[in-house]
Write a protein that holds these residues in place. Structure first.
Motif, PDB file in Angstrom:
ATOM      1  N   GLN A 208     -56.741  -1.001 -42.409  1.00 51.22           N
ATOM      2  CA  GLN A 208     -55.741  -1.917 -42.923  1.00 51.22           C
ATOM      3  C   GLN A 208     -55.678  -1.876 -44.449  1.00 51.22           C
ATOM      4  O   GLN A 208     -54.600  -1.972 -45.043  1.00 51.22           O
ATOM      5  CB  GLN A 208     -56.037  -3.338 -42.450  1.00 51.22           C
ATOM      6  N   THR A 209     -56.831  -1.712 -45.086  1.00 47.27           N
ATOM      7  CA  THR A 209     -56.866  -1.621 -46.543  1.00 47.27           C
ATOM      8  C   THR A 209     -56.011  -0.455 -47.029  1.00 47.27           C
ATOM      9  O   THR A 209     -55.231  -0.587 -47.981  1.00 47.27           O
ATOM     10  CB  THR A 209     -58.319  -1.442 -47.036  1.00 47.27           C
ATOM     11  N   VAL A 210     -56.151   0.695 -46.375  1.00 47.55           N
ATOM     12  CA  VAL A 210     -55.374   1.878 -46.757  1.00 47.55           C
ATOM     13  C   VAL A 210     -53.892   1.672 -46.432  1.00 47.55           C
ATOM     14  O   VAL A 210     -53.013   1.998 -47.245  1.00 47.55           O
ATOM     15  CB  VAL A 210     -55.924   3.130 -46.056  1.00 47.55           C
ATOM     16  N   ALA A 211     -53.609   1.116 -45.270  1.00 42.58           N
ATOM     17  CA  ALA A 211     -52.210   0.862 -44.897  1.00 42.58           C
ATOM     18  C   ALA A 211     -51.568  -0.125 -45.867  1.00 42.58           C
ATOM     19  O   ALA A 211     -50.389   0.015 -46.234  1.00 42.58           O
ATOM     20  CB  ALA A 211     -52.145   0.321 -43.465  1.00 42.58           C
ATOM     21  N   ASN A 212     -52.324  -1.127 -46.284  1.00 43.10           N
ATOM     22  CA  ASN A 212     -51.799  -2.109 -47.229  1.00 43.10           C
ATOM     23  C   ASN A 212     -51.516  -1.481 -48.589  1.00 43.10           C
ATOM     24  O   ASN A 212     -50.515  -1.809 -49.240  1.00 43.10           O
ATOM     25  CB  ASN A 212     -52.792  -3.264 -47.388  1.00 43.10           C
ATOM     26  N   ALA A 213     -52.390  -0.579 -49.037  1.00 48.03           N
ATOM     27  CA  ALA A 213     -52.157   0.090 -50.319  1.00 48.03           C
ATOM     28  C   ALA A 213     -50.907   0.960 -50.250  1.00 48.03           C
ATOM     29  O   ALA A 213     -50.113   1.011 -51.203  1.00 48.03           O
ATOM     30  CB  ALA A 213     -53.374   0.930 -50.699  1.00 48.03           C
ATOM     31  N   GLU A 214     -50.730   1.639 -49.127  1.00 47.27           N
ATOM     32  CA  GLU A 214     -49.525   2.461 -48.963  1.00 47.27           C
ATOM     33  C   GLU A 214     -48.274   1.587 -48.990  1.00 47.27           C
ATOM     34  O   GLU A 214     -47.280   1.925 -49.641  1.00 47.27           O
ATOM     35  CB  GLU A 214     -49.598   3.238 -47.654  1.00 47.27           C
ATOM     36  N   ALA A 215     -48.334   0.441 -48.307  1.00 41.17           N
ATOM     37  CA  ALA A 215     -47.181  -0.466 -48.286  1.00 41.17           C
ATOM     38  C   ALA A 215     -46.910  -1.030 -49.678  1.00 41.17           C
ATOM     39  O   ALA A 215     -45.749  -1.140 -50.105  1.00 41.17           O
ATOM     40  CB  ALA A 215     -47.435  -1.598 -47.289  1.00 41.17           C
TER      41      ALA A 215
ATOM     42  N   SER B  14     -50.724   2.210 -70.916  1.00 44.50           N
ATOM     43  CA  SER B  14     -49.355   2.305 -70.402  1.00 44.50           C
ATOM     44  C   SER B  14     -49.241   2.065 -68.901  1.00 44.50           C
ATOM     45  O   SER B  14     -48.149   2.204 -68.349  1.00 44.50           O
ATOM     46  CB  SER B  14     -48.783   3.693 -70.721  1.00 44.50           C
ATOM     47  N   GLY B  15     -50.339   1.739 -68.236  1.00 47.07           N
ATOM     48  CA  GLY B  15     -50.276   1.581 -66.788  1.00 47.07           C
ATOM     49  C   GLY B  15     -50.993   0.345 -66.302  1.00 47.07           C
ATOM     50  O   GLY B  15     -51.642  -0.378 -67.067  1.00 47.07           O
ATOM     51  N   ILE B  16     -50.853   0.106 -65.016  1.00 43.05           N
ATOM     52  CA  ILE B  16     -51.606  -0.940 -64.329  1.00 43.05           C
ATOM     53  C   ILE B  16     -52.184  -0.349 -63.047  1.00 43.05           C
ATOM     54  O   ILE B  16     -51.599   0.552 -62.440  1.00 43.05           O
ATOM     55  CB  ILE B  16     -50.745  -2.182 -63.985  1.00 43.05           C
ATOM     56  N   ARG B  17     -53.363  -0.853 -62.674  1.00 44.67           N
ATOM     57  CA  ARG B  17     -54.031  -0.421 -61.446  1.00 44.67           C
ATOM     58  C   ARG B  17     -54.142  -1.615 -60.513  1.00 44.67           C
ATOM     59  O   ARG B  17     -54.560  -2.701 -60.921  1.00 44.67           O
ATOM     60  CB  ARG B  17     -55.421   0.123 -61.772  1.00 44.67           C
ATOM     61  N   ALA B  18     -53.750  -1.426 -59.269  1.00 43.85           N
ATOM     62  CA  ALA B  18     -53.787  -2.514 -58.286  1.00 43.85           C
ATOM     63  C   ALA B  18     -54.429  -2.029 -56.999  1.00 43.85           C
ATOM     64  O   ALA B  18     -54.141  -0.918 -56.537  1.00 43.85           O
ATOM     65  CB  ALA B  18     -52.382  -3.035 -57.994  1.00 43.85           C
ATOM     66  N   GLY B  19     -55.308  -2.845 -56.423  1.00 51.88           N
ATOM     67  CA  GLY B  19     -55.985  -2.489 -55.186  1.00 51.88           C
ATOM     68  C   GLY B  19     -55.784  -3.535 -54.111  1.00 51.88           C
ATOM     69  O   GLY B  19     -55.450  -4.694 -54.394  1.00 51.88           O
ATOM     70  N   THR B  20     -56.033  -3.122 -52.869  1.00 52.43           N
ATOM     71  CA  THR B  20     -55.808  -4.012 -51.728  1.00 52.43           C
ATOM     72  C   THR B  20     -57.054  -4.451 -50.969  1.00 52.43           C
ATOM     73  O   THR B  20     -56.922  -5.166 -49.960  1.00 52.43           O
ATOM     74  CB  THR B  20     -54.850  -3.333 -50.723  1.00 52.43           C
TER      75      THR B  20
ATOM     76  N   ASP C 272     -51.388  -8.247 -44.364  1.00 51.00           N
ATOM     77  CA  ASP C 272     -50.969  -7.032 -43.669  1.00 51.00           C
ATOM     78  C   ASP C 272     -49.933  -6.298 -44.519  1.00 51.00           C
ATOM     79  O   ASP C 272     -49.663  -6.690 -45.676  1.00 51.00           O
ATOM     80  CB  ASP C 272     -50.431  -7.348 -42.275  1.00 51.00           C
ATOM     81  N   GLU C 273     -49.327  -5.246 -43.961  1.00 54.26           N
ATOM     82  CA  GLU C 273     -48.384  -4.448 -44.734  1.00 54.26           C
ATOM     83  C   GLU C 273     -47.190  -5.268 -45.215  1.00 54.26           C
ATOM     84  O   GLU C 273     -46.749  -5.111 -46.360  1.00 54.26           O
ATOM     85  CB  GLU C 273     -47.867  -3.258 -43.905  1.00 54.26           C
ATOM     86  N   GLU C 274     -46.668  -6.122 -44.356  1.00 56.25           N
ATOM     87  CA  GLU C 274     -45.511  -6.919 -44.745  1.00 56.25           C
ATOM     88  C   GLU C 274     -45.843  -7.815 -45.938  1.00 56.25           C
ATOM     89  O   GLU C 274     -45.059  -7.924 -46.894  1.00 56.25           O
ATOM     90  CB  GLU C 274     -45.035  -7.772 -43.567  1.00 56.25           C
ATOM     91  N   ALA C 275     -47.005  -8.447 -45.876  1.00 56.25           N
ATOM     92  CA  ALA C 275     -47.411  -9.321 -46.978  1.00 56.25           C
ATOM     93  C   ALA C 275     -47.612  -8.516 -48.254  1.00 56.25           C
ATOM     94  O   ALA C 275     -47.266  -8.969 -49.358  1.00 56.25           O
ATOM     95  CB  ALA C 275     -48.685 -10.072 -46.613  1.00 56.25           C
ATOM     96  N   CYS C 276     -48.169  -7.315 -48.145  1.00 52.00           N
ATOM     97  CA  CYS C 276     -48.403  -6.495 -49.332  1.00 52.00           C
ATOM     98  C   CYS C 276     -47.102  -5.960 -49.910  1.00 52.00           C
ATOM     99  O   CYS C 276     -46.991  -5.772 -51.130  1.00 52.00           O
ATOM    100  CB  CYS C 276     -49.367  -5.362 -49.013  1.00 52.00           C
ATOM    101  N   ARG C 277     -46.123  -5.719 -49.060  1.00 50.51           N
ATOM    102  CA  ARG C 277     -44.803  -5.344 -49.571  1.00 50.51           C
ATOM    103  C   ARG C 277     -44.215  -6.488 -50.403  1.00 50.51           C
ATOM    104  O   ARG C 277     -43.638  -6.259 -51.475  1.00 50.51           O
ATOM    105  CB  ARG C 277     -43.856  -4.995 -48.422  1.00 50.51           C
ATOM    106  N   GLU C 278     -44.390  -7.704 -49.905  1.00 52.06           N
ATOM    107  CA  GLU C 278     -43.887  -8.849 -50.670  1.00 52.06           C
ATOM    108  C   GLU C 278     -44.631  -8.989 -51.994  1.00 52.06           C
ATOM    109  O   GLU C 278     -44.024  -9.282 -53.028  1.00 52.06           O
ATOM    110  CB  GLU C 278     -44.024 -10.138 -49.866  1.00 52.06           C
ATOM    111  N   VAL C 279     -45.931  -8.775 -51.971  1.00 46.13           N
ATOM    112  CA  VAL C 279     -46.696  -8.837 -53.220  1.00 46.13           C
ATOM    113  C   VAL C 279     -46.169  -7.806 -54.213  1.00 46.13           C
ATOM    114  O   VAL C 279     -46.064  -8.078 -55.414  1.00 46.13           O
ATOM    115  CB  VAL C 279     -48.202  -8.631 -52.952  1.00 46.13           C
TER     116      VAL C 279
END
Length: 420
Positions: free
Chosen positions: A286-293, A358-364, A373-380
């Motif tokens: 789920q962590t990987v799926a969330n990062a992809e989303a 010049s960048g930002i790093r974000a993790g899940t 889940d993926e839907e929530a991470c898309r909203e984030v």
């Protein structure tokens, strides 16, 4: 969470501890190296083992009274071997950086050569940055990712290794979003008769769960952190082939530290036990799926991702094309105002300061632990973009902050929280 004993002795520290619990509950932790451990791990880390000195290793201590310390450390060792398939494991390093130090001390002499990834391209301080001990003690040359793809160019690394002739090559990174070809890195190391150290500090949990490839059979040494994607007690770990066991153990003690932090080792043992359960694999997937989303959401909003996406738990955003006048620090500070905590980060070809890149790093990992889940991470991702695009707009930030509050309340951290 009950800090009543602390409050009786030191109300100011109790206020800070309760404030931190509330801060973690009320914000979305998206720093890629952070996670939320279980209450069981918290209990183990705050145990009476903090009172005990146990210099040495199980069955071979310099002090008496270590029978239970031996039990705990041996459990952590045995579980780590099962999780990662390592021949030898040392669970005593206090951090991932100290785990790297242990390997360097075990097989290198001052002035020996290290080849590692440049910090601005996703490497780590302890891989040889001049401000770090590794860069001060050893002769370090660094490779880079391909500027066009944001990915490792293994042929280029092989050519550089042949020309530089290093004594040790470091693979494993702190801001690289793609799966690593450990076998190829091992072959490159073998071709120049160099040791191969794979630093999996960020992806220990993903490797343990089998959702990221493992370097264990392709590297002489594997180091990592035990509190990131693996969600165990805070600290470091060294895994190696049996032939290097004695050198590694001597490098850790007496080479670089004395008594182990046994309460942390207890936290590692408990976290490793949790990681051996079937549900941990689901968490890692789920962590990987969330990062992809999350990455897809940010791309859909028009932001540029280094390497175009991710294979692991993090995304790296390059702001230069979409928001050339906005720095990563601008975004980090604006997002923290609304309750989203991530970090400014350098990007390949960085032209700004590392303190205002010049960048930002974000993790899940932390979001996944909270049940996103993926839907929530898309909203984030959408919320992050609204702030990126409106870093000085108070009305937008107020709206985003309200939605962050709702998401935090819908995904509480711990059962008992102090009143807000």
């Amino acid at each position: 969470m009950d800090y009543s004993h602390v409050r009786d002795v030191d109300p100011e520290v109790a206020d800070a501890l309760e404030g931190e619990v509330g801060r973690q509950q009320d914000t979305l932790a998206m720093i890629a190296s952070e996670n939320h451990v279980s209450e069981a791990v918290l209990e183990a880390q705050s145990s009476v083992l903090t009172n005990k000195y146990a210099e040495g290793y199980p069955g071979e201590r310099y002090y008496g009274g270590c029978e239970f310390a031996d039990d705990v450390e041996q459990l952590a060792i045995d579980r780590a071997k099962e999780l990662w398939g390592a021949e030898h494991v040392n669970v005593q390093p206090h951090s991932g950086s100290q785990a790297n130090m242990g390997v360097y001390l075990a097989v290198l002499e001052p002035g020996d050569k290290i080849l590692s990834l440049d910090l601005t391209h996703g490497g780590h301080l302890s891989h040889g940055h001049p401000a770090n001990f590794a860069g001060q003690v050893y002769d370090v040359e660094q490779y880079e990712v391909d500027p066009d793809t944001g990915r490792l160019d293994y042929d280029a690394v092989a050519e550089q290794a042949e020309a530089y002739d290093p004594d040790l090559i470091v693979s494993g990174y702190s801001a690289y979003t793609r799966d690593v070809d450990w076998e190829r890195m091992g072959e490159i190391s073998d071709a120049v008769d160099a040791y191969h150290l794979a630093d999996i500090a960020h992806i220990t949990g993903l490797v343990a769960a089998g959702v990221h490839s493992s370097p264990v059979e392709h590297a002489d040494f594997v180091t990592g952190s035990t509190h990131k994607t693996i969600r165990a007690g805070r600290g470091g770990i060294i895994m190696c082939r049996e032939e290097y066991a004695d050198e590694v153990d001597k490098a850790v003690i007496p080479g670089m530290q004395g008594g182990p932090l046994l309460h942390n080792v207890a936290g590692k043992a408990v976290g490793f036990q949790e990681a051996l359960q079937p549900e941990f694999e689901a968490y890692a997937e789920q962590t990987v799926a969330n990062a992809e989303a999350l990455g897809e959401s940010l791309k859909e909003q028009g932001l540029s991702l280094i390497s175009g996406g991710t294979d692991n738990h993090l995304v790296l955003v390059d702001l230069r094309e979409s928001h050339p006048d906005t720095t990563g620090k601008d975004v980090e500070e604006a997002l923290e105002e609304v309750g989203i905590v991530l970090n400014a980060n350098t990007v390949p070809g960085e032209t700004r300061s590392a303190f205002n890149p010049s960048g930002i790093r974000a993790g899940t990992p932390s979001l996944t632990t909270r049940g996103f889940d993926e839907e929530a991470c898309r909203e984030v991702g959408e919320l992050i973009y609204r702030v990126v695009d409106n870093v000085d707009d108070g009305d937008v930030k107020s709206e985003v902050s309200s939605r962050v509050d709702e998401l935090c309340d819908a995904h509480p951290l711990y059962e008992e929280l102090p009143s807000r």
